[in-house]
Design a protein around this motif. Structure first.
Motif, PDB file in Angstrom:
ATOM      1  N   GLU A   1       0.792  -1.055   0.024  1.00 11.56           N
ATOM      2  CA  GLU A   1      -0.050  -0.142  -0.053  1.00 11.56           C
ATOM      3  C   GLU A   1       1.131   1.365  -0.054  1.00 11.56           C
TER       4      GLU A   1
ATOM      5  N   HIS B   1       6.627  -0.279  11.876  1.00  9.45           N
ATOM      6  CA  HIS B   1       5.077  -0.317  11.429  1.00  9.45           C
ATOM      7  C   HIS B   1       4.144  -1.311  12.055  1.00  9.45           C
TER       8      HIS B   1
ATOM      9  N   HIS C   1       0.271  -0.468  13.810  1.00  5.82           N
ATOM     10  CA  HIS C   1      -1.034  -1.024  13.808  1.00  5.82           C
ATOM     11  C   HIS C   1      -1.758  -1.009  15.135  1.00  5.82           C
TER      12      HIS C   1
ATOM     13  N   GLY D   1       1.705  -9.887   6.778  1.00  4.47           N
ATOM     14  CA  GLY D   1       3.173 -10.063   7.093  1.00  4.47           C
ATOM     15  C   GLY D   1       3.283 -10.563   8.556  1.00  4.47           C
TER      16      GLY D   1
ATOM     17  N   GLU E   1      -1.389 -14.220   5.679  1.00  2.46           N
ATOM     18  CA  GLU E   1      -0.588 -15.003   4.658  1.00  2.46           C
ATOM     19  C   GLU E   1      -1.163 -16.656   4.620  1.00  2.46           C
TER      20      GLU E   1
ATOM     21  N   PHE F   1      -4.111 -17.448   5.143  1.00  6.49           N
ATOM     22  CA  PHE F   1      -5.537 -17.446   4.376  1.00  6.49           C
ATOM     23  C   PHE F   1      -5.155 -16.962   3.019  1.00  6.49           C
ATOM     24  N   ASP F   2      -4.126 -16.153   2.505  1.00  9.07           N
ATOM     25  CA  ASP F   2      -3.892 -16.140   1.368  1.00  9.07           C
ATOM     26  C   ASP F   2      -3.439 -17.232   0.697  1.00  9.07           C
TER      27      ASP F   2
ATOM     28  N   PRO G   1      -5.788 -10.342  -2.294  1.00  9.36           N
ATOM     29  CA  PRO G   1      -5.865 -11.168  -0.968  1.00  9.36           C
ATOM     30  C   PRO G   1      -6.759 -12.214  -0.580  1.00  9.36           C
TER      31      PRO G   1
ATOM     32  N   GLY H   1      -7.871 -13.490   2.213  1.00  8.28           N
ATOM     33  CA  GLY H   1      -8.673 -13.574   3.401  1.00  8.28           C
ATOM     34  C   GLY H   1     -10.083 -13.236   3.504  1.00  8.28           C
TER      35      GLY H   1
ATOM     36  N   GLU I   1     -13.239 -15.705   3.929  1.00  4.88           N
ATOM     37  CA  GLU I   1     -14.720 -15.569   4.654  1.00  4.88           C
ATOM     38  C   GLU I   1     -15.885 -15.651   3.964  1.00  4.88           C
TER      39      GLU I   1
ATOM     40  N   GLY J   1      -4.104  -4.906  12.189  1.00  3.20           N
ATOM     41  CA  GLY J   1      -3.783  -5.617  10.708  1.00  3.20           C
ATOM     42  C   GLY J   1      -4.860  -5.971  10.005  1.00  3.20           C
TER      43      GLY J   1
ATOM     44  N   GLN K   1      -9.847  -7.082  10.209  1.00  2.96           N
ATOM     45  CA  GLN K   1     -11.359  -6.720   9.645  1.00  2.96           C
ATOM     46  C   GLN K   1     -12.401  -8.000   9.509  1.00  2.96           C
ATOM     47  N   SER K   2     -11.856  -9.005   9.729  1.00  7.53           N
ATOM     48  CA  SER K   2     -12.646  -9.947   9.366  1.00  7.53           C
ATOM     49  C   SER K   2     -13.942  -9.986  10.607  1.00  7.53           C
TER      50      SER K   2
ATOM     51  N   LEU L   1      -6.101  -1.848   7.931  1.00  6.80           N
ATOM     52  CA  LEU L   1      -5.133  -2.167   6.888  1.00  6.80           C
ATOM     53  C   LEU L   1      -4.032  -1.245   6.958  1.00  6.80           C
ATOM     54  N   ASP L   2      -3.077  -1.314   6.150  1.00  4.63           N
ATOM     55  CA  ASP L   2      -1.816  -0.408   6.043  1.00  4.63           C
ATOM     56  C   ASP L   2      -2.171   0.894   5.677  1.00  4.63           C
TER      57      ASP L   2
HETATM   58  O1  KG4 Z   1      -2.477  -5.451   7.281  1.00  5.13           O
HETATM   59  P1  KG4 Z   1      -2.341  -5.957   5.774  1.00  5.13           P
HETATM   60  O2  KG4 Z   1      -2.650  -4.749   4.613  1.00  5.13           O
HETATM   61  O3  KG4 Z   1      -1.122  -6.795   5.567  1.00  5.13           O
HETATM   62  C1  KG4 Z   1       0.112  -6.685   6.073  1.00  5.13           C
HETATM   63  O4  KG4 Z   1       0.479  -5.184   6.569  1.00  5.13           O
HETATM   64  O5  KG4 Z   1       1.067  -7.428   5.988  1.00  5.13           O
HETATM   65  O6  KG4 Z   1      -3.333  -7.053   5.795  1.00  5.13           O
HETATM   66  C2  KG4 Z   1      -3.634  -7.754   4.556  1.00  5.13           C
HETATM   67  C3  KG4 Z   1      -3.696  -9.251   5.037  1.00  5.13           C
HETATM   68  C4  KG4 Z   1      -4.010 -10.198   3.818  1.00  5.13           C
HETATM   69  O7  KG4 Z   1      -3.262 -11.392   3.941  1.00  5.13           O
HETATM   70  C5  KG4 Z   1      -5.547 -10.372   3.988  1.00  5.13           C
HETATM   71  O8  KG4 Z   1      -5.693 -11.880   3.354  1.00  5.13           O
HETATM   72  C6  KG4 Z   1      -5.886 -10.319   5.405  1.00  5.13           C
HETATM   73  O9  KG4 Z   1      -5.139  -9.295   5.671  1.00  5.13           O
HETATM   74  N1  KG4 Z   1      -7.334 -10.340   5.626  1.00  5.13           N
HETATM   75  C7  KG4 Z   1      -8.235 -11.080   5.854  1.00  5.13           C
HETATM   76  C8  KG4 Z   1      -9.549 -10.563   5.961  1.00  5.13           C
HETATM   77  N2  KG4 Z   1      -9.326  -9.430   5.385  1.00  5.13           N
HETATM   78  C9  KG4 Z   1      -8.112  -8.961   5.199  1.00  5.13           C
HETATM   79  N3  KG4 Z   1      -7.924 -12.225   6.657  1.00  5.13           N
HETATM   80  C10 KG4 Z   1      -8.716 -13.044   6.947  1.00  5.13           C
HETATM   81  N4  KG4 Z   1     -10.241 -12.724   6.946  1.00  5.13           N
HETATM   82  C11 KG4 Z   1     -10.489 -11.411   6.327  1.00  5.13           C
HETATM   83  N5  KG4 Z   1     -11.802 -11.255   6.562  1.00  5.13           N
END
Ligand code: KG4
Ligand code: ZN
Length: 333
Positions: A12, A111, A115, A140, A166, A168-169, A180, A182, A186, A266, A270-271, A294-295
């Protein structure tokens, strides 16, 4: 104090302006997710190049949204890690350049700690929430930390392999879902039975609070290969196992360390499913609003302001740090 926050540690490009650590004047987030989606994860060189290309126009947009000119910025804050070196370098160089040009102080922040600041800054407290437990669950990083204050943070346990987001990804990739993963997992899981497959949670020898998701990921791979159920049921069972693991460790740490609150940060925060599962535990848990999970540059600006109040400027000689070591809590765990 008007602080510019710059975030380019991953995928981002985010720039924000925050007044006195809490008041958001502008928040610009440019996500590169589309650029990386076909790679199933972040492609580091593309990420760095994209930060470089986007930065100038995003800075203009950020100033415009705040109705400010660059000269009115009083502090420049940037994330110096952890993350991808090439990406961090873009934001860090930009921040140093702006600081030198404007003759305004520069501060470099962690960073991950930022968060947690995002969760803290989003609430007004009628009680002292410290000591608090911090939960960082992103693409991450995955860590449980003890927060003696919003800037004095100690590691309790982290992941020994994949980060939660990761995992989830990676599971999404196994199911041919785009990055992504996640949110896609969900959505799929919402149609499935979370108790269809009793996957085993990851345990780590010698640390009750550490995480391991690679074994769970392999179990999911075999479940898909052996067609142990519908995709929806496999996704729901995977999600349930990963979240229950997180909740169990959080509950245990919360009572062992006599915490008064829990701050979560992180992308995984958001889930909705995770939030619903946590609600049942009736813990004093505080999330950032979804956009600040998110970032983002807001958390970097806010945390930079806080850090500047406590310990002043950072040296301009600071370099990107891909992994920042944690202070470790000395109590035996
Ligand atoms: O915080 P972020 O931008 O990542 C880092 O800073 O590393 O978050 C992105 C991560 C991705 O791995 C994405 O799959 C996960 O957050 N994510 C979720 C959900 N929404 C985003 N993981 C599980 N369930 C969700 N609803
Ligand atoms: Zn992050």
């Amino acid at each position: 104090m008007i602080t510019l926050g710059i975030e380019t540690t991953c995928d981002e490009t985010a720039i924000a302006i925050v007044k006195s650590g809490k008041e958001i004047l502008s928040n610009i987030i440019f996500s590169q997710a589309d650029l990386h989606s076909s790679f199933g994860g972040v492609y580091p060189e593309l990420a760095a190049r994209e930060h470089l290309i986007r930065f100038p126009s995003l800075l203009d947009l950020c100033l415009k949204e705040a109705h400010l000119s660059l000269n009115e910025i009083e502090l420049i804050s940037v994330a110096y890690g952890p993350g991808l070196v090439g990406s961090i370098q873009i934001g860090l160089n930009a921040a140093k350049t702006i600081s030198i040009a404007l003759k305004k102080p520069f501060v470099a922040v962690n960073h991950i700690e930022a968060h947690l600041y995002a969760a803290w800054m989003s609430h007004d407290f009628t009680f002292d929430p410290f000591p608090a437990l911090g939960l960082i669950i992103s693409g991450g990083h995955t860590a449980l930390v003890l927060m003696k204050s919003v800037t004095d943070i100690y590691l309790i346990g982290s992941t020994i392999d994949d980060a939660m987001g990761e995992s989830f990804d990676k599971v999404a990739k196994m199911m041919d879902l785009p990055y992504p993963g996640g949110p896609k997992i969900e959505q799929l899981a919402n149609q499935g039975n979370p108790h269809h497959i009793p996957f085993k949670k990851g345990t780590v020898k010698d640390n009750l609070y550490a995480f391991s998701f690679s074994g769970l990921k392999t179990q999911v791979l075999y479940a898909i290969r052996d067609q142990k159920g519908l995709k929806e049921d496999i996704a729901a069972s995977f999600q349930q196992t990963a979240f229950q693991d997180l909740i169990d460790k959080t509950k245990k740490a919360f009572s062992q360390f006599d915490c008064k609150a829990i701050f979560v940060g992180g992308g995984v925060a958001q889930s909705k499913t995770l939030r619903t599962l946590f609600e049942k535990e009736e813990l004093p848990i505080f999330y950032p609003p979804p956009l600040l999970c998110l970032d983002n540059g807001v958390m970097i600006a806010g945390y930079g302001y806080e850090q500047f109040q406590n310990s002043g400027q950072s040296p301009l000689s600071i370099e990107p740090v891909p992994r920042i070591p944690w202070k470790v809590h000395k109590k035996e765990i």
